[in-house]
Scaffold this motif. Structure first.
Motif, PDB file in Angstrom:
ATOM      1  N   SER A  38       0.028   3.974 -34.431  1.00  0.00           N
ATOM      2  CA  SER A  38       1.202   3.152 -34.171  1.00  0.00           C
ATOM      3  C   SER A  38       1.894   2.773 -35.478  1.00  0.00           C
ATOM      4  CB  SER A  38       0.801   1.876 -33.423  1.00  0.00           C
ATOM      5  OG  SER A  38       1.903   1.006 -33.318  1.00  0.00           O
ATOM      6  N   LYS A  58       1.729  -0.813 -36.927  1.00  0.00           N
ATOM      7  CA  LYS A  58       0.485  -1.292 -37.530  1.00  0.00           C
ATOM      8  C   LYS A  58       0.355  -0.925 -39.008  1.00  0.00           C
ATOM      9  CE  LYS A  58      -1.380  -2.649 -33.583  1.00  0.00           C
ATOM     10  NZ  LYS A  58      -1.739  -3.991 -33.271  1.00  0.00           N
ATOM     11  N   THR A  94      -4.837   3.532 -34.102  1.00  0.00           N
ATOM     12  CA  THR A  94      -3.884   3.361 -33.002  1.00  0.00           C
ATOM     13  C   THR A  94      -2.741   4.370 -33.002  1.00  0.00           C
ATOM     14  OG1 THR A  94      -2.479   1.848 -34.271  1.00  0.00           O
ATOM     15  CG2 THR A  94      -4.306   0.869 -33.002  1.00  0.00           C
ATOM     16  N   ALA A 154      -6.005   0.067 -38.910  1.00  0.00           N
ATOM     17  CA  ALA A 154      -5.284  -0.099 -37.635  1.00  0.00           C
ATOM     18  C   ALA A 154      -4.361   1.081 -37.339  1.00  0.00           C
ATOM     19  CB  ALA A 154      -4.515  -1.417 -37.624  1.00  0.00           C
TER      20      ALA A 154
END
Length: 128
Positions: free
Chosen positions: A52, A55, A50, A46
């Motif tokens: 991010s 995550k 992403t 993840a």
């Protein structure tokens, strides 16, 4: 039942701490340097896809848990120090599925000219 092994990992290496772990009276009174190498198995799919921070598991947060576990309790054996750190990481981070930890003790009270004493634990989260 255990989690599937993905091979993904967060690595922290050569974490240096000063501690009072050991069997000898001098170790408990004077303390010494310890170094910790750590691999935490986390599915990083993840955050890789992403980009991010929300995550993933923060390696800074892992470091804070390692530091607290290392400094929080004096122990006789580095095996127990390592297990204490493993337990703390599993308790703090549900996404960590497995851990490989090496605790190195360069000033172990043995007559060596060069080198260090070390232990390594391999632990996998148990799912009930």
């Amino acid at each position: 039942m255990t989690q599937a092994f993905t091979g993904d990992r967060i690595i922290l290496k050569d974490l240096g701490f000063y501690g009072y772990h050991g069997l000898m009276k001098e170790e408990k009174a004077l303390g010494q340097r310890f170094f910790i190498d750590l691999e935490c198995g986390v599915d990083l799919s993840a955050p890789a896809l992403t980009d991010s921070i929300g995550k993933t598991v923060s390696y800074a947060d892992i470091y804070d848990v390692v530091k607290q576990a290392f400094e929080g309790k004096r122990m006789h054996l580095i095996e127990a120090v390592a297990q204490n750190i493993v337990d703390a990481i599993f308790n703090a981070f549900q996404d960590v599925n497995w851990i490989i930890i090496r605790v190195r003790k360069p000033e172990a009270p043995i007559a060596m000219v060069r080198g260090e004493a070390a232990i390594e634990l391999h632990r996998q989260r148990k799912i009930s």
